[in-house]
Enzyme design. Structure first.
Site, mmCIF file in Angstrom:
data_model
loop_
_atom_site.group_PDB
_atom_site.id
_atom_site.type_symbol
_atom_site.label_atom_id
_atom_site.label_comp_id
_atom_site.label_asym_id
_atom_site.label_seq_id
_atom_site.Cartn_x
_atom_site.Cartn_y
_atom_site.Cartn_z
ATOM 1 N N LYS A 57 -10.417 -0.454 10.711
ATOM 2 C CA LYS A 57 -10.687 -1.606 9.834
ATOM 3 C C LYS A 57 -11.078 -2.827 10.658
ATOM 4 C CE LYS A 57 -7.069 -0.301 6.488
ATOM 5 N NZ LYS A 57 -7.752 0.344 5.382
ATOM 6 N N HIS A 63 0.869 -1.175 0.000
ATOM 7 C CA HIS A 63 0.000 0.000 0.000
ATOM 8 C C HIS A 63 0.910 1.231 0.000
ATOM 9 C CE1 HIS A 63 -2.845 2.904 1.757
ATOM 10 N NE2 HIS A 63 -3.813 2.066 1.439
ATOM 11 N N ASP A 88 3.083 -4.657 8.172
ATOM 12 C CA ASP A 88 1.860 -3.885 7.992
ATOM 13 C C ASP A 88 0.710 -4.890 8.157
ATOM 14 O OD1 ASP A 88 -0.416 -2.755 6.981
ATOM 15 O OD2 ASP A 88 0.548 -1.848 5.236
ATOM 16 N N CYS A 103 -4.769 2.321 -3.750
ATOM 17 C CA CYS A 103 -3.520 2.867 -3.171
ATOM 18 C C CYS A 103 -2.347 1.928 -3.397
ATOM 19 C CB CYS A 103 -3.668 3.176 -1.681
ATOM 20 S SG CYS A 103 -4.924 4.391 -1.327
ATOM 21 N N GLN A 105 -4.431 -5.553 6.909
ATOM 22 C CA GLN A 105 -5.416 -6.499 6.360
ATOM 23 C C GLN A 105 -5.333 -7.868 7.037
ATOM 24 O OE1 GLN A 105 -7.715 -5.348 4.721
ATOM 25 N NE2 GLN A 105 -6.868 -3.449 3.899
HETATM 26 C C1 PLP Z 1 -2.218 -3.045 3.652
HETATM 27 C C2 PLP Z 1 -2.586 -1.641 4.035
HETATM 28 N N1 PLP Z 1 -1.659 -0.847 4.571
HETATM 29 C C3 PLP Z 1 -1.921 0.402 4.953
HETATM 30 C C4 PLP Z 1 -3.175 0.931 4.785
HETATM 31 C C5 PLP Z 1 -3.440 2.329 5.240
HETATM 32 O O1 PLP Z 1 -4.369 2.299 6.257
HETATM 33 P P1 PLP Z 1 -4.944 3.644 6.872
HETATM 34 O O2 PLP Z 1 -5.686 4.310 5.767
HETATM 35 O O3 PLP Z 1 -5.799 3.201 7.990
HETATM 36 O O4 PLP Z 1 -3.773 4.438 7.305
HETATM 37 C C6 PLP Z 1 -4.177 0.166 4.209
HETATM 38 C C7 PLP Z 1 -5.519 0.713 3.963
HETATM 39 O O5 PLP Z 1 -6.290 0.224 3.205
HETATM 40 C C8 PLP Z 1 -3.873 -1.158 3.835
HETATM 41 O O6 PLP Z 1 -4.797 -1.945 3.293
#
Ligand code: PLP
Length: 392
Positions: free
Chosen positions: A212, A110, A186, A350, A189
């Site tokens: 989430k 992301h 990270d 993203c 998900q």
């Molecule tokens: C794998 C992953 N990393 C980071 C993020 C960023 O999350 P946030 O928008 O809560 O900062 C997301 C958001 O969809 C994500 O799916």
């Protein structure tokens, strides 16, 4: 886990089929109630006052940190953030870098797990990108090849937010340990969907989003093995001692949460963790696994539909990206909304580098599932996609 009981806690589900939980989840009634209870019953700042309301707010907010730590198998080390993005940026800022250090990450990340490392270039920090196979899967050997003596940190996602596929986090953790590199995972998900234990993952930092995982919007968390980062912010609430020559920060999470925090958000996140624990993370993972298997098989059966990522549902969380030949992802998402009240995301999610790698400049349609989705909803999505495939 009782799906009917669970759905009663999400009144919005009477009107729509919500399949965009990878972006942000819905919030159940008990979490909303915990927030209202704070605002109505003991609204006060934390870590500052000695009066009754402030002490109560402080206890419950502090306990929310313990709950979130327990949820990921940790004892402490959890700092509340606004989201995963802030948590990752806090690590990028907080590591004591030396010129020539290298960060290893992947082309499936992301943007939130890419930009913070790209920005370090100005400080003389190198960046190595590990590329996936054609279908978006990773071979641990490509991490073996990328992680060297100069690697300070490996930053990778546990599960792709586009393909839903799991990355080889445990294997990479082993390589990091052998080569003396730090590991940031990270978990945006993964933490909401599968039982997570930081000891088992073997990481040094775990970043995830409260919003989430049934928590309020604007909540997230950073777990760190040691409180060893420079804090992103300094100021009120974080100070133990101060004179005009210098200061000492408080130990624990408070040293990392300068300024008045989102008390209601933190308390709500604690309640979300209670909710998930009550439903049972194993059960949630099994439920989502069943729905994912059916959705994957159903989409693969529709002529003109391409599904991306591994076709083995055991390697996935409940996220499926697909396209309908001749209809743009945006158009599919509009049609699903207008024709069937189904909410899905469309576009690049993203993840522009991954989309380039997959040769999908317009992106994909993404359906993402959670504990409140049902087998009937999956059938409705499949029927609606089949209809759309016929108009193409
Ligand atoms: C794998 C992953 N990393 C980071 C993020 C960023 O999350 P946030 O928008 O809560 O900062 C997301 C958001 O969809 C994500 O799916």
């Amino acid at each position: 886990m009782n799906p009917d009981e669970i759905r009663r806690d999400f009144p919005l589900l009477k009107d729509v089929i919500y399949m965009d939980s990878a972006s942000t989840s819905l919030t159940p009634e008990p979490v909303l109630a915990s927030i209202l209870e704070y605002y109505r019953g003991y609204r006060a700042n934390v870590g500052r006052g000695v009066y009754r309301l402030s002490r109560l707010a402080d206890d419950i907010y502090r306990n929310a940190h313990r709950k979130v730590a327990g949820f990921i198998g940790a004892e402490g080390g959890v700092v509340f953030t606004r989201n995963t993005t802030e948590a990752i940026n806090a690590v990028a800022y907080g590591i004591k870098w030396r010129r020539g250090d290298v960060v290893v990450t992947t082309a499936a990340e992301h943007h939130s797990n890419l930009l913070p490392w790209m920005r370090l270039k100005d400080r003389g920090i190198g960046l190595k990108i590990v590329e996936p196979d054609r279908d978006g899967s990773f071979d641990p050997a490509s991490f073996e090849a990328a992680i060297g003596d100069d690697t300070k940190l490996v930053a990778m996602t546990v599960a792709s937010n586009v393909l839903g596929t799991a990355l080889p986090a445990r294997e990479v953790s082993q390589i990091c340990r052998e080569r003396g590199a730090l590991l940031l995972l990270d978990g945006a998900q993964a933490v909401p969907h599968v039982p997570t234990d930081v000891g088992d993952l073997g990481c040094d930092y775990l970043c995830f989003s409260g919003h989430k995982m049934l928590g309020p919007s604007g909540t997230g968390a950073l777990w760190m093995r040691e409180y060893d980062l420079l804090p992103l912010l300094v100021g009120g609430g974080a100070v133990e001692e101060l004179d005009l020559e210098g200061y000492t920060l408080k130990g624990g999470y408070e040293g990392y949460e300068a300024g008045s925090p989102d008390v209601a958000g933190g308390i709500g996140l604690g309640a979300a963790v209670d909710y998930l624990r009550h439903a049972g993370m194993e059960e949630i993972a099994l439920h989502e696994g069943r729905l994912t298997r059916r959705l994957l098989a159903g989409l693969l059966d529709i002529e003109g539909v391409d599904v991306y990522g591994s076709v083995d549902s055991r390697e996935r969380v409940g996220i499926i990206s697909f396209n309908v030949a001749g209809v743009s992802p945006t158009e599919v998402a509009h049609l699903l909304d207008e024709g069937s009240d189904i909410m899905v995301r469309s576009g690049h999610h993203c993840c522009i580098p991954l989309m380039r790698h997959l040769g999908l400049p317009a992106g994909t349609v993404r359906a993402s599932l959670y504990l409140y989705n049902t087998a009937e909803e999956v059938e409705e999505l499949l029927a609606a996609v089949e209809e759309i495939s016929k108009i193409a």
